[in-house]
Design a protein around this motif. Sequence first.
Motif, PDB file in Angstrom:
ATOM      1  N   TRP A 158       0.843  -1.208   0.000  1.00  0.00           N
ATOM      2  CA  TRP A 158       0.000   0.000   0.000  1.00  0.00           C
ATOM      3  C   TRP A 158       0.873   1.251   0.000  1.00  0.00           C
ATOM      4  O   TRP A 158       0.659   2.169  -0.787  1.00  0.00           O
ATOM      5  CB  TRP A 158      -0.902  -0.038   1.237  1.00  0.00           C
ATOM      6  CG  TRP A 158      -1.694   1.209   1.495  1.00  0.00           C
ATOM      7  CD1 TRP A 158      -1.345   2.249   2.310  1.00  0.00           C
ATOM      8  CD2 TRP A 158      -2.967   1.558   0.943  1.00  0.00           C
ATOM      9  NE1 TRP A 158      -2.303   3.215   2.307  1.00  0.00           N
ATOM     10  CE2 TRP A 158      -3.334   2.806   1.468  1.00  0.00           C
ATOM     11  CE3 TRP A 158      -3.843   0.924   0.054  1.00  0.00           C
ATOM     12  CZ2 TRP A 158      -4.521   3.444   1.152  1.00  0.00           C
ATOM     13  CZ3 TRP A 158      -5.038   1.555  -0.252  1.00  0.00           C
ATOM     14  CH2 TRP A 158      -5.365   2.800   0.279  1.00  0.00           C
ATOM     15  N   ASN A 159       1.884   1.258   0.859  1.00  0.00           N
ATOM     16  CA  ASN A 159       2.733   2.443   0.988  1.00  0.00           C
ATOM     17  C   ASN A 159       3.632   2.671  -0.223  1.00  0.00           C
ATOM     18  O   ASN A 159       4.105   3.780  -0.437  1.00  0.00           O
ATOM     19  CB  ASN A 159       3.616   2.319   2.239  1.00  0.00           C
ATOM     20  CG  ASN A 159       2.872   2.802   3.473  1.00  0.00           C
ATOM     21  OD1 ASN A 159       1.944   3.596   3.371  1.00  0.00           O
ATOM     22  ND2 ASN A 159       3.266   2.308   4.630  1.00  0.00           N
ATOM     23  N   ARG A 160       3.887   1.610  -0.993  1.00  0.00           N
ATOM     24  CA  ARG A 160       4.731   1.755  -2.177  1.00  0.00           C
ATOM     25  C   ARG A 160       4.140   2.760  -3.169  1.00  0.00           C
ATOM     26  O   ARG A 160       4.844   3.355  -3.966  1.00  0.00           O
ATOM     27  CB  ARG A 160       4.872   0.400  -2.909  1.00  0.00           C
ATOM     28  CG  ARG A 160       5.715  -0.614  -2.195  1.00  0.00           C
ATOM     29  CD  ARG A 160       7.167  -0.480  -2.467  1.00  0.00           C
ATOM     30  NE  ARG A 160       7.478  -0.681  -3.886  1.00  0.00           N
ATOM     31  CZ  ARG A 160       8.648  -0.409  -4.422  1.00  0.00           C
ATOM     32  NH1 ARG A 160       9.608   0.081  -3.676  1.00  0.00           N
ATOM     33  NH2 ARG A 160       8.867  -0.619  -5.708  1.00  0.00           N
ATOM     34  N   PRO A 171       7.496   9.051   0.014  1.00  0.00           N
ATOM     35  CA  PRO A 171       7.919   8.762   1.390  1.00  0.00           C
ATOM     36  C   PRO A 171       7.247   9.670   2.414  1.00  0.00           C
ATOM     37  O   PRO A 171       6.869   9.223   3.505  1.00  0.00           O
ATOM     38  CB  PRO A 171       9.423   8.960   1.357  1.00  0.00           C
ATOM     39  CG  PRO A 171       9.805   8.650  -0.044  1.00  0.00           C
ATOM     40  CD  PRO A 171       8.655   9.101  -0.897  1.00  0.00           C
ATOM     41  N   PHE A 222       2.875   5.624  -2.512  1.00  0.00           N
ATOM     42  CA  PHE A 222       2.937   7.007  -2.025  1.00  0.00           C
ATOM     43  C   PHE A 222       4.381   7.494  -1.967  1.00  0.00           C
ATOM     44  O   PHE A 222       5.313   6.692  -1.848  1.00  0.00           O
ATOM     45  CB  PHE A 222       2.324   7.093  -0.617  1.00  0.00           C
ATOM     46  CG  PHE A 222       0.854   6.803  -0.586  1.00  0.00           C
ATOM     47  CD1 PHE A 222      -0.073   7.802  -0.814  1.00  0.00           C
ATOM     48  CD2 PHE A 222       0.400   5.522  -0.333  1.00  0.00           C
ATOM     49  CE1 PHE A 222      -1.424   7.535  -0.781  1.00  0.00           C
ATOM     50  CE2 PHE A 222      -0.957   5.243  -0.307  1.00  0.00           C
ATOM     51  CZ  PHE A 222      -1.873   6.250  -0.530  1.00  0.00           C
ATOM     52  N   ARG A 251      -1.917   4.868  -8.007  1.00  0.00           N
ATOM     53  CA  ARG A 251      -2.091   5.535  -6.725  1.00  0.00           C
ATOM     54  C   ARG A 251      -3.414   6.296  -6.662  1.00  0.00           C
ATOM     55  O   ARG A 251      -4.036   6.401  -5.619  1.00  0.00           O
ATOM     56  CB  ARG A 251      -0.927   6.495  -6.499  1.00  0.00           C
ATOM     57  CG  ARG A 251      -0.737   6.878  -5.072  1.00  0.00           C
ATOM     58  CD  ARG A 251       0.404   7.815  -4.926  1.00  0.00           C
ATOM     59  NE  ARG A 251      -0.032   9.192  -5.093  1.00  0.00           N
ATOM     60  CZ  ARG A 251       0.788  10.216  -5.185  1.00  0.00           C
ATOM     61  NH1 ARG A 251       2.076  10.033  -5.183  1.00  0.00           N
ATOM     62  NH2 ARG A 251       0.335  11.438  -5.295  1.00  0.00           N
ATOM     63  N   ASP A 294       4.336  10.973   2.326  1.00  0.00           N
ATOM     64  CA  ASP A 294       2.891  10.720   2.474  1.00  0.00           C
ATOM     65  C   ASP A 294       2.582   9.341   3.059  1.00  0.00           C
ATOM     66  O   ASP A 294       1.421   9.006   3.286  1.00  0.00           O
ATOM     67  CB  ASP A 294       2.202  10.821   1.097  1.00  0.00           C
ATOM     68  CG  ASP A 294       2.316  12.210   0.524  1.00  0.00           C
ATOM     69  OD1 ASP A 294       2.479  13.145   1.334  1.00  0.00           O
ATOM     70  OD2 ASP A 294       2.290  12.346  -0.713  1.00  0.00           O
ATOM     71  N   ARG A 295       3.619   8.528   3.237  1.00  0.00           N
ATOM     72  CA  ARG A 295       3.373   7.145   3.680  1.00  0.00           C
ATOM     73  C   ARG A 295       2.907   7.088   5.130  1.00  0.00           C
ATOM     74  O   ARG A 295       3.397   7.830   5.974  1.00  0.00           O
ATOM     75  CB  ARG A 295       4.644   6.291   3.526  1.00  0.00           C
ATOM     76  CG  ARG A 295       4.923   5.972   2.082  1.00  0.00           C
ATOM     77  CD  ARG A 295       6.217   5.233   1.905  1.00  0.00           C
ATOM     78  NE  ARG A 295       6.487   5.071   0.479  1.00  0.00           N
ATOM     79  CZ  ARG A 295       7.621   4.669  -0.036  1.00  0.00           C
ATOM     80  NH1 ARG A 295       8.642   4.391   0.764  1.00  0.00           N
ATOM     81  NH2 ARG A 295       7.768   4.548  -1.324  1.00  0.00           N
TER      82      ARG A 295
END
Lengths: 135, 371
Positions: A37-39, A43, A41, A132, A45-46
């Motif tokens: 999921w974080n990939r 860094p 965004f 995204r 915004d993660r």
Amino acid sequence: MTADTDPWLGALFHGWVHLVTLFLMLLVAYAIIGLCWNRGFRPADRGPVVPWASLILGFGLVLLLRRFNEDLLAAGIIAVAVIIGGLLSRNAEPRGLWVPAMLIAVLLGLGSNLSALLLTTATALVLLLSARQGR
Amino acid sequence: MSRNVRKRGTAGLVITGLVGITLIAGAVFLGPRLAWSIASSAVASTVLDGLAEGPDDHQLPVIELLLEEAGGKGTEAHMLLEGTRYPVRVTTPEPLDEDPGVYELDLLEPPDMLPFRRCRLFRPASTDMLQEHMALWLAGDMGVAVPFDALVFLRVDGRDAGVMQLREMVGPELEQARGRSPLAVKVIDALEHGDHVARKVIALPQDTVLTRYAVRDSLERHVNIDACVRLLAVQRMLNATVLENAWVTGGADGRIYPVLTAASLMDGPAPDSAATGNALFAWIEEDAELRARRDRYLEEARKRYVEQEVFAEQWRQEERALMPSLLQDRSKMARIVEGHPYRYGYSVRRAVRSSTASRNTAIRYWMDMAP
């Protein structure tokens, strides 16, 4: 250790290791989909890899389903969990991850580890391959 | 790094530390071997057993006990065996409102097709669940009288109780249940506790006036000597330290014979004849001809079980029938540490590993036996 306390302690230890293992399985599954999921965004915004709220809610669900595994009761618990997951998806971060997180917890709670593994993999793949803007 | 993130990280570390301490404390209190055994079983049963989804249907017989209809110990309940309802009396020594792990049942209207009248349901004592069952199978296959014994999947009032062992309780109805005789027999735990004939049998080997042939003639009239010789051969095949047998008197052929009540595989060493503690068995083993007959039975059994692989094939068949039920069993219970009296949950992985080890140990022992 006396003969009276030994079986009690053994059973307690067995149950405790069982619960810790379940927690670790859930944690690993959530960490995988959290990373994917974080990939999507930048860094800055993660969010957290494993949100505490979803982990605690998911583990509670696992425990409930392990305890109450009769068909009707389990169906009720699953229905309520999915509805709560859906409502949380509208209001709380990470939006869109609550329902798969609940479903993974449901599968682990029912003892369907292979299905949970498959759902985790499918969710991770979809998150890695999706844009995204969709989140 | 923000303050909140640091706080969360610290909280996570503290919780992980506390969990680690509880695990270490468990290992200290239980001892490393027992703790490792329990922990590895718990992890394997949680992680690995859940990977087997939708296991096959039960191949073991499914028994359902309907105890809610019973008013308590000693009252009438029902047993469903493969869809047929049998009225039973539950004589379980422990309260029925808890899971006693042992159920003793008397069939009130025993049908002819069931090979027992009274039975005991209990959790298999060995990790592979097969050792005792296979030991009794082997004894029966070698011609010794044994109780009916089977692995079954038990449900109690609609809830799964898991894989259990069903064993006939050896009693007066032994021959009736097998259709050998319409009459009840008498079962005694030792010949000394029997009638005058049984006591005479015990006294005969010590009679110094009679010649050996006279003793043997008298014994042959009252005792099934061949059954005793076979039992002694079975003891060596099983490598059993103690023979758990009773004696049947008043049977169809009128002679006393031994019946094995329980057996285990490879818990030896099997004692020499002087250590049997039974005058009759000691006398048999002193007799050169009977000893030779015992060795012949042993050699025949060794050939059948090792060279013709009958034992391994039977074990595999039992294992194949057991596995689907074991995978469906949510409360897998067995002794997970050899010699440890308590029971915990354990994993299918452990059952399979232990099953292979037990089978191979027995076969290796027979291969090493002197012909």
